[in-house]
Scaffold this active site. Structure first.
Site, PDB file in Angstrom:
ATOM      1  N   HIS A   1     -56.898  27.280 -52.332  1.00  0.00           N
ATOM      2  CA  HIS A   1     -56.002  27.154 -51.175  1.00  0.00           C
ATOM      3  C   HIS A   1     -54.570  27.505 -51.573  1.00  0.00           C
ATOM      4  CE1 HIS A   1     -54.508  24.909 -47.478  1.00  0.00           C
ATOM      5  NE2 HIS A   1     -53.413  24.949 -48.226  1.00  0.00           N
ATOM      6  N   GLU A   2     -54.067  26.862 -52.620  1.00  0.00           N
ATOM      7  CA  GLU A   2     -52.687  27.091 -53.044  1.00  0.00           C
ATOM      8  C   GLU A   2     -52.508  28.455 -53.694  1.00  0.00           C
ATOM      9  OE1 GLU A   2     -50.113  25.258 -52.248  1.00  0.00           O
ATOM     10  OE2 GLU A   2     -51.501  23.968 -51.150  1.00  0.00           O
TER      11      GLU A   2
ATOM     12  N   HIS B   1     -51.945  30.937 -51.003  1.00  0.00           N
ATOM     13  CA  HIS B   1     -50.570  30.872 -50.488  1.00  0.00           C
ATOM     14  C   HIS B   1     -49.651  31.731 -51.351  1.00  0.00           C
ATOM     15  CE1 HIS B   1     -50.858  28.016 -47.283  1.00  0.00           C
ATOM     16  NE2 HIS B   1     -51.118  26.952 -48.039  1.00  0.00           N
TER      17      HIS B   1
END
Length: 209
Positions: A19-20, A23
């Site tokens: 997820h990160e 980003h």
């Protein structure tokens, strides 16, 4: 229960890391190298996980029977470096929860194959079940339009200036605002997240069967 906790922790480590990472990767592709410069474009989960929001809250929800949700340590973004202004920031924000949604869909395919096609051992079925539920919970929670969650970046891109000013004031409190909201409106939050997860499972079932 210990088995479930171990599986959930493994799923959290993988899901929140990706997820990160996404980003930071999308931000890098849009012109901002801040995450890369600070070592956040990595598969090392220790660089991304927040002890409270990434581990404690999901485990609490698991133990209390609620929908499993959480968030990771935010990737630093320099919005002035991003192309497309607030829309660039919205794309960066969307990358994280969209990754969780895709991971959940992939997990649903493996769960379907494990449970309904090849009759895999129970531990494999349980793993993919938690994989789907955890990733959908992360997707649903992070898409809420509450600063500083990812969904607020999408709302900010289309909101009028008056709403943006309110959101900026809310964001000044950081994750504290979200934590307070969880404690004050936990039942409502669980209901919303549960509904989103239910819709996604219906969608997956409609596609895969």
């Amino acid at each position: 229960m210990l088995e479930s906790i171990i599986i959930v922790l493994i799923v959290i480590l993988i899901s929140m890391t990706l997820h990160e990472l996404m980003h930071g990767f999308v931000a890098y592709k849009l012109g901002d190298s801040t995450a890369k410069d600070l070592g956040r474009l990595t598969l090392n989960p220790l660089k991304h996980l927040d002890p409270l929001m990434s581990v404690a809250f999901p485990l609490i929800m698991l133990l209390t029977g609620g929908p499993i949700f959480g968030a990771a340590k935010p990737v630093p973004i320099n919005t002035r470096m991003l192309r497309y202004n607030e829309w660039g920031f919205a794309l960066v924000a969307l990358a994280g929860p969209l990754t969780n949604f895709i991971l959940a869909f992939i997990g649903y395919i493996f769960w379907h194959l494990s449970a309904r096609v090849i009759g895999a051992p129970d531990i494999i079925i349980i793993f993919w079940n938690f994989w789907v539920i955890v990733n959908l919970g992360f997707f649903a929670f992070n898409m809420l339009p509450l600063p500083p969650l990812d969904g607020s970046r999408l709302l900010y891109a289309v909101a009028p200036d008056a709403v943006r000013r309110i959101m900026e004031k809310m964001e000044s409190f950081g994750i504290i605002f979200v934590i307070v909201f969880i404690f004050v409106a936990g039942a409502l939050l669980s209901s919303i997240i549960g509904s989103i997860v239910g819709w996604a499972l219906w969608l997956f079932q409609s596609i895969i069967g």
